[in-house]
Design an enzyme around this catalytic site. Sequence first.
Site, PDB file in Angstrom:
ATOM      1  N   GLY A 263       0.825  -1.207   0.000  1.00 46.09           N
ATOM      2  CA  GLY A 263       0.000   0.000   0.000  1.00 46.09           C
ATOM      3  C   GLY A 263       0.859   1.257   0.000  1.00 46.09           C
TER       4      GLY A 263
ATOM      5  N   HIS B 299       4.416   2.212  -8.108  1.00 47.58           N
ATOM      6  CA  HIS B 299       3.481   1.079  -8.113  1.00 47.58           C
ATOM      7  C   HIS B 299       2.561   1.184  -9.338  1.00 47.58           C
ATOM      8  CE1 HIS B 299       4.138   1.475  -3.604  1.00 47.58           C
ATOM      9  NE2 HIS B 299       4.428   0.207  -3.809  1.00 47.58           N
TER      10      HIS B 299
ATOM     11  N   ARG C 176       8.325   5.453   1.471  1.00 46.04           N
ATOM     12  CA  ARG C 176       8.951   6.109   2.620  1.00 46.04           C
ATOM     13  C   ARG C 176       9.407   7.529   2.310  1.00 46.04           C
ATOM     14  NH1 ARG C 176      10.633   0.452   3.603  1.00 46.04           N
ATOM     15  NH2 ARG C 176       9.905  -0.144   5.664  1.00 46.04           N
TER      16      ARG C 176
ATOM     17  N   GLU D 239      12.413  -2.813 -10.028  1.00 44.51           N
ATOM     18  CA  GLU D 239      13.882  -2.863  -9.924  1.00 44.51           C
ATOM     19  C   GLU D 239      14.395  -1.984  -8.798  1.00 44.51           C
ATOM     20  OE1 GLU D 239      15.602  -2.010 -13.737  1.00 44.51           O
ATOM     21  OE2 GLU D 239      15.266  -4.074 -14.395  1.00 44.51           O
ATOM     22  N   LYS D 240      13.586  -1.092  -8.308  1.00 48.93           N
ATOM     23  CA  LYS D 240      14.009  -0.191  -7.209  1.00 48.93           C
ATOM     24  C   LYS D 240      14.537  -1.009  -6.023  1.00 48.93           C
ATOM     25  CE  LYS D 240      13.503   3.049  -3.896  1.00 48.93           C
ATOM     26  NZ  LYS D 240      13.108   2.230  -2.796  1.00 48.93           N
ATOM     27  N   ASP D 241      13.818  -2.093  -5.670  1.00 49.78           N
ATOM     28  CA  ASP D 241      14.286  -2.984  -4.593  1.00 49.78           C
ATOM     29  C   ASP D 241      15.006  -4.144  -5.278  1.00 49.78           C
ATOM     30  OD1 ASP D 241      13.083  -1.869  -2.063  1.00 49.78           O
ATOM     31  OD2 ASP D 241      11.318  -2.013  -3.322  1.00 49.78           O
TER      32      ASP D 241
HETATM   33  O1  PAF Z   1       8.123  -4.564  -1.944  1.00 50.73           O
HETATM   34  C1  PAF Z   1       7.156  -4.647  -1.157  1.00 50.73           C
HETATM   35  O2  PAF Z   1       6.282  -3.783  -1.125  1.00 50.73           O
HETATM   36  C2  PAF Z   1       7.063  -5.839  -0.216  1.00 50.73           C
HETATM   37  O3  PAF Z   1       8.326  -6.250   0.198  1.00 50.73           O
HETATM   38  C3  PAF Z   1       6.257  -7.011  -0.804  1.00 50.73           C
HETATM   39  C4  PAF Z   1       6.952  -7.600  -2.013  1.00 50.73           C
HETATM   40  C5  PAF Z   1       4.864  -6.557  -1.182  1.00 50.73           C
HETATM   41  C6  PAF Z   1       6.132  -8.129   0.250  1.00 50.73           C
HETATM   42  O4  PAF Z   1       5.487  -7.683   1.390  1.00 50.73           O
END
Ligand code: PAF
Length: 285
Positions: A25, A31, A195, A150-152
């Site tokens: 969320g 997103h 964040r 790809e950010k994470d």
């Molecule tokens: O990247 C995220 O938002 C979270 O780590 C995920 C993949 C939804 C798992 O809780």
Amino acid sequence: MSMTIVRDVRDLDRWAGGAFVPTMGALHEGHGSLISIAAGSGLPAVVSIFVNPTQFAPHEDLDRYPRTPEADLELAARHGAAVCWFPSVEDLYPSGLDAARREAATLALPAVACEPALEDAIRPGHFAGVVQVVARLFDLCRPRRAIFGEKDFQQLRVIECMVEEELQRGSRWGDLSIVRGPTIREPGGLAMSSRNRYLSAQSRERALGLRRALQVAHAAQRPETAERLMRETLLAHELEVQYAVVRDAETLRPVSDLRRPTRALIAARLPEARLIDNSAMTIWR
Ligand code: PAF
């Protein structure tokens, strides 16, 4: 087309085989871009919203993690989601959260989740919680595709490896494939993140150092030069450096040259938040 909201997991069955975007969320245009990729795949785009307690350490921001369900629904619908699913703790962890936390600690993780000494070292236990929740979400949602940003980047590699290993075992997730979504940036270059809303105007300015550090890294011919330049740039922006490294783009292990695909990865702290960013190094040959 109107978007269906699913709160009862039994209503999810008819959406099996979709293109899945798991989220916590506090949705932003990063997103949104993942949801657009899912919606553009020709499969129904299924978005989940669940702030997963098992991937937060006790001192982390689980309680204050932003929760904006109304705005999330609007953003998901605008980007073409067919379904927005709000799983409950009971759906995901039928034996309860304490049991889930104990179980997470016993999970066998892909090497990329525990060897690079990046997020795995700074947030011990984090990827166990991520692997746990994502596997459970896949079990319930049964998607054909799942889209991760790809950010994470380390998280993305962990999920890719988890699915590859599952495929080798004769996957319980059928022919699920993981699709990569590009990092989406704010106009100044800061990578979008839920964040970012913690940041003051002054911290936002300093946070631009992450992007600038990645840009200067591209001028380097050697990994150690790139790492030195990134560190200097981060320090010049008064950022506390957690890591600023160039790693193999698959294993995330250290590299001695740039002759194969590599990734520059950064984590830095500001008073309000820690931020991560990364980019592909373009000079490999
Ligand atoms: O990247 C995220 O938002 C979270 O780590 C995920 C993949 C939804 C798992 O809780």
